[in-house]
Design a protein around this motif. Structure first.
Motif, PDB file in Angstrom:
ATOM      1  N   GLU A   1       2.431 -27.617   7.514  1.00 13.27           N
ATOM      2  CA  GLU A   1       1.926 -28.872   7.739  1.00 13.27           C
ATOM      3  C   GLU A   1       1.987 -29.416   9.011  1.00 13.27           C
ATOM      4  OE1 GLU A   1       2.354 -28.159   3.338  1.00 13.27           O
ATOM      5  OE2 GLU A   1       3.532 -27.738   4.885  1.00 13.27           O
ATOM      6  N   GLU A   2       3.243 -29.003   9.649  1.00 15.46           N
ATOM      7  CA  GLU A   2       3.721 -29.511  11.041  1.00 15.46           C
ATOM      8  C   GLU A   2       2.721 -28.745  12.117  1.00 15.46           C
ATOM      9  OE1 GLU A   2       7.187 -29.781   8.218  1.00 15.46           O
ATOM     10  OE2 GLU A   2       5.831 -28.145   8.635  1.00 15.46           O
ATOM     11  N   ASP A   3       1.907 -27.725  11.474  1.00 13.89           N
ATOM     12  CA  ASP A   3       0.911 -27.405  12.538  1.00 13.89           C
ATOM     13  C   ASP A   3      -0.365 -28.018  12.497  1.00 13.89           C
ATOM     14  OD1 ASP A   3       2.674 -25.249  13.217  1.00 13.89           O
ATOM     15  OD2 ASP A   3       2.209 -23.926  11.325  1.00 13.89           O
ATOM     16  N   VAL A   4      -0.587 -28.732  11.634  1.00 14.24           N
ATOM     17  CA  VAL A   4      -2.026 -29.385  11.389  1.00 14.24           C
ATOM     18  C   VAL A   4      -1.961 -30.947  11.421  1.00 14.24           C
ATOM     19  CG1 VAL A   4      -3.136 -27.545   9.971  1.00 14.24           C
ATOM     20  CG2 VAL A   4      -1.865 -29.143   8.901  1.00 14.24           C
ATOM     21  N   ILE A   5      -1.078 -31.370  10.912  1.00 19.90           N
ATOM     22  CA  ILE A   5      -0.759 -32.798  10.783  1.00 19.90           C
ATOM     23  C   ILE A   5      -1.006 -33.544  12.143  1.00 19.90           C
ATOM     24  CG2 ILE A   5       0.431 -35.022  10.188  1.00 19.90           C
ATOM     25  CD1 ILE A   5       1.223 -33.485   7.641  1.00 19.90           C
ATOM     26  N   PRO A   6      -0.134 -32.950  13.241  1.00 13.70           N
ATOM     27  CA  PRO A   6      -0.177 -33.423  14.487  1.00 13.70           C
ATOM     28  C   PRO A   6      -1.394 -33.316  15.285  1.00 13.70           C
ATOM     29  CG  PRO A   6       1.705 -32.180  14.213  1.00 13.70           C
ATOM     30  CD  PRO A   6       0.891 -31.919  12.963  1.00 13.70           C
ATOM     31  N   ALA A   7      -2.356 -32.381  14.837  1.00 12.93           N
ATOM     32  CA  ALA A   7      -3.576 -32.200  15.309  1.00 12.93           C
ATOM     33  C   ALA A   7      -4.728 -33.208  14.767  1.00 12.93           C
ATOM     34  CB  ALA A   7      -4.039 -30.596  15.019  1.00 12.93           C
ATOM     35  N   GLY A   8      -4.447 -33.868  13.855  1.00  8.85           N
ATOM     36  CA  GLY A   8      -5.375 -34.748  13.239  1.00  8.85           C
ATOM     37  C   GLY A   8      -6.601 -34.157  12.839  1.00  8.85           C
ATOM     38  N   ASP A   9      -7.980 -34.747  13.028  1.00  9.98           N
ATOM     39  CA  ASP A   9      -9.139 -34.417  12.830  1.00  9.98           C
ATOM     40  C   ASP A   9      -9.520 -32.918  12.969  1.00  9.98           C
ATOM     41  OD1 ASP A   9      -9.285 -36.591  11.093  1.00  9.98           O
ATOM     42  OD2 ASP A   9     -10.858 -37.551  12.815  1.00  9.98           O
ATOM     43  N   ALA A  10      -8.831 -32.534  14.027  1.00  7.86           N
ATOM     44  CA  ALA A  10      -9.112 -31.159  14.952  1.00  7.86           C
ATOM     45  C   ALA A  10      -8.712 -30.154  13.819  1.00  7.86           C
ATOM     46  CB  ALA A  10      -8.387 -31.163  16.398  1.00  7.86           C
ATOM     47  N   ALA A  11      -7.582 -30.265  12.728  1.00  5.59           N
ATOM     48  CA  ALA A  11      -7.521 -29.306  12.022  1.00  5.59           C
ATOM     49  C   ALA A  11      -8.075 -29.167  10.767  1.00  5.59           C
ATOM     50  CB  ALA A  11      -5.838 -29.617  11.776  1.00  5.59           C
ATOM     51  N   LYS A  12      -9.030 -30.268  10.523  1.00  3.72           N
ATOM     52  CA  LYS A  12      -9.698 -30.090   9.196  1.00  3.72           C
ATOM     53  C   LYS A  12     -10.655 -28.989   9.195  1.00  3.72           C
ATOM     54  CE  LYS A  12     -12.513 -32.796   6.151  1.00  3.72           C
ATOM     55  NZ  LYS A  12     -12.953 -34.459   5.949  1.00  3.72           N
ATOM     56  N   GLY A  13     -10.621 -27.965   7.991  1.00  2.48           N
ATOM     57  CA  GLY A  13     -11.296 -26.735   8.038  1.00  2.48           C
ATOM     58  C   GLY A  13     -10.454 -25.587   8.621  1.00  2.48           C
ATOM     59  N   TYR A  14      -9.396 -25.554   9.351  1.00  2.00           N
ATOM     60  CA  TYR A  14      -8.605 -24.543   9.593  1.00  2.00           C
ATOM     61  C   TYR A  14      -8.085 -23.749   8.558  1.00  2.00           C
ATOM     62  CZ  TYR A  14      -4.472 -22.528  11.753  1.00  2.00           C
ATOM     63  OH  TYR A  14      -3.308 -21.600  12.229  1.00  2.00           O
ATOM     64  N   THR A  15      -7.921 -22.516   8.629  1.00  2.00           N
ATOM     65  CA  THR A  15      -7.516 -21.618   7.482  1.00  2.00           C
ATOM     66  C   THR A  15      -6.421 -20.962   8.217  1.00  2.00           C
ATOM     67  OG1 THR A  15      -9.794 -21.699   6.350  1.00  2.00           O
ATOM     68  CG2 THR A  15      -8.385 -19.766   5.992  1.00  2.00           C
ATOM     69  N   ALA A  16      -5.547 -20.504   7.213  1.00  2.00           N
ATOM     70  CA  ALA A  16      -4.294 -19.711   7.443  1.00  2.00           C
ATOM     71  C   ALA A  16      -3.620 -18.994   6.246  1.00  2.00           C
ATOM     72  CB  ALA A  16      -3.160 -20.811   7.993  1.00  2.00           C
ATOM     73  N   ILE A  17      -3.060 -17.742   6.848  1.00  2.00           N
ATOM     74  CA  ILE A  17      -2.657 -16.884   5.714  1.00  2.00           C
ATOM     75  C   ILE A  17      -1.152 -17.378   5.239  1.00  2.00           C
ATOM     76  CG2 ILE A  17      -1.284 -15.475   7.534  1.00  2.00           C
ATOM     77  CD1 ILE A  17      -1.965 -13.041   6.173  1.00  2.00           C
ATOM     78  N   THR A  18      -0.943 -17.024   4.202  1.00  2.00           N
ATOM     79  CA  THR A  18       0.353 -17.394   3.551  1.00  2.00           C
ATOM     80  C   THR A  18       0.894 -16.460   2.637  1.00  2.00           C
ATOM     81  OG1 THR A  18       1.755 -19.449   2.596  1.00  2.00           O
ATOM     82  CG2 THR A  18      -0.523 -18.907   1.878  1.00  2.00           C
ATOM     83  N   THR A  19       2.240 -16.447   2.517  1.00  2.00           N
ATOM     84  CA  THR A  19       2.999 -15.332   1.254  1.00  2.00           C
ATOM     85  C   THR A  19       3.555 -16.358   0.184  1.00  2.00           C
ATOM     86  OG1 THR A  19       4.822 -15.813   2.533  1.00  2.00           O
ATOM     87  CG2 THR A  19       3.724 -13.601   3.041  1.00  2.00           C
ATOM     88  N   GLN A  20       3.368 -17.794   0.177  1.00  2.00           N
ATOM     89  CA  GLN A  20       3.915 -18.490  -0.530  1.00  2.00           C
ATOM     90  C   GLN A  20       2.988 -19.818  -0.624  1.00  2.00           C
ATOM     91  OE1 GLN A  20       5.554 -18.497   2.271  1.00  2.00           O
ATOM     92  NE2 GLN A  20       5.203 -20.515   2.534  1.00  2.00           N
TER      93      GLN A  20
END
Length: 449
Positions: free
Chosen positions: A272-291
């Motif tokens: 969340e700390e990677d996307v929330i500061p980016a605002g609308d620029a993060a919408k639709g962004y995809t990332a890998i996760t283990t949990q």
């Protein structure tokens, strides 16, 4: 005002006190304390504080839950303290030297590639496991060589393979990757550079072209890199970032017109700390996760109710309960505690040595039934660690940011072990030859246990 008692002690009293002190001195440290100690080389300040506060907060919350609910692990209390590293190698090494002398050290969990690399030789000499969940040296997956290092859940190469497999699935099959262009935007650190060779190899295997672009630490200036990406016109950008680099990447991508849904973040670009500061620029962004993220899992609900309800939670902001880093810390706590529990089943319900806990990690096998019993069904995939495989199974899933929360958009995906294992073994065996390490025989190890 009363006067202190200044009467001299009798010879009988002195003799009794001397005898008691002498007897206490003869007791082993474990018998006096009956504690299992987790030294935490944490970082709560600096450009990577969001990751540190979330991860170590979750780790401590889980240890607190086990202490409060169960009285520790079979009566052995879990203890810890923190040593601030600011994510700097030198500070991390200083913390290691300071903390390692305390009795009952269970395992090290620095959550830093640089610090972990600096500790590898030392933990081997000290015989205490080093846990590098989701990061660290890829070849340390080979436990035949790296006896005390455990890149649990995911190593950098299996992560890269998982990302390419996911992109292939989006395109309709791995064969569809032929002729595609992928840019890997990586953090200018040992962590960021770790995957350069594997992306080159994956590009050769599947026929896509790859360009790998470095962003200097800490990553708050990326204009030239994204202008170069715009000229390249890739089909996908893999964001191998960390900390402030991630929201800056998303905002800069938007400025140059690169779509967020074509950016795939790695495991340290997924919070969340990677996307929330980016605002609308993060919408639709995809990332890998283990949990998975979210606080609906029974173990999260129990922590919220019993730990935070009692005012003992570690996060300053309760809204972060169930966030990506917090949940990773909880999962890491589960893995550490279960390794201790498994080791106790063999060596006794007492304070364990680091080497005994290492044995517990090498037999860390949590099937779906056990994961559910721990209140973590759906939170993370089952894990099966062995002498030969210190990672587990390397399965990952992918999540997409909808502007408010993460949504899982894939099944659990396995890496290409047939491709990766020979590379891992080639590197680990070279390390063994260089350092004079005798390669262990898993069959012989299992037979002796």
């Amino acid at each position: 005002m009363s006067r202190p008692n200044t009467r001299p002690l009798s010879l009988k009293t002195l003799s009794l006190k001397t005898a008691l002190l002498g007897a206490a001195a003869l007791l082993p440290a474990a018998a006096q304390a009956d504690e299992q100690y987790f030294p935490l080389q944490s970082y709560r300040v600096g450009p990577y504080a969001a990751g540190g506060t979330g991860f170590f907060g979750g780790f401590i919350d889980y240890l607190t839950l086990v202490n409060n609910r169960d009285g520790g692990v079979n009566g052995v209390k879990l203890t810890w303290d923190e040593c601030e590293t600011q994510y700097e190698v030198e500070r991390g090494v200083e913390c290691y030297k300071r903390q390692k002398n305390r009795p009952g050290v269970a395992a090290w969990n620095p959550l830093s590639v640089g610090i972990a690399y600096a500790m590898i030789d030392d933990v081997g000499r000290d015989k205490v496991p080093l846990i590098t969940v989701n990061h660290g040296r890829t070849d340390s997956t080979d436990g035949r060589v790296f006896k005390y290092v455990f890149p649990l859940l995911l190593n950098p190469y299996s992560e890269s393979s998982g990302i390419v497999n996911y992109i292939g699935a989006r395109e309709g099959g791995l064969e569809k990757l032929k002729g595609k262009k992928i840019v890997v935007l990586y953090h200018g650190s040992p962590y960021g550079k770790e995957t350069i060779p594997i992306y080159q190899l994956l590009a050769e295997k599947y026929g896509f072209s790859v360009e790998q672009v470095e962003v200097p630490h800490p990553g708050n200036e990326q204009q030239s890199q994204w202008l170069s990406i715009r000229r390249t016109k890739p089909d996908y950008v893999v964001l191998r970032g960390w900390g402030v680099m991630n929201p800056v990447a998303l905002k800069t991508a938007q400025k140059v017109g690169f779509p967020a849904d074509r950016i795939i973040g790695n495991v340290w670009s997924n919070s969340e700390e990677d996307v929330i500061p980016a605002g609308d620029a993060a919408k639709g962004y995809t990332a890998i996760t283990t949990q998975a993220s979210g606080a609906d899992y029974p173990v999260l609900q129990e922590i919220a109710k019993t730990v935070y309800g009692a005012g003992k939670g570690n996060l300053d902001d309760k809204k972060r309960i169930g966030s990506v880093y917090h949940n990773l810390g909880i999962v890491n706590g589960i893995l550490n505690v279960e390794a201790v529990r498994i080791a106790q089943d063999k060596f006794g319900k007492r304070t364990l040595t680091g080497d005994e806990v290492r044995w517990g990690f090498e037999h860390l096998r949590l099937d779906p039934k056990r994961v559910e019993a721990l209140g973590a069904k759906g939170l993370f995939h089952s894990i099966n660690v062995s002498v030969a495989n210190h990672e587990g199974e390397g399965r990952v899933t992918f999540q997409q940011w909808d502007g408010a929360k993460w949504k899982v958009v894939s099944d659990w995906i396995a890496p290409d072990w047939a491709l990766l294992r020979p590379i891992i073994e080639k590197s680990s065996l070279a390390y063994a030859a260089e350092h004079g390490i005798q390669v262990r025989d898993p069959a012989a190890e299992d037979a002796s246990n």
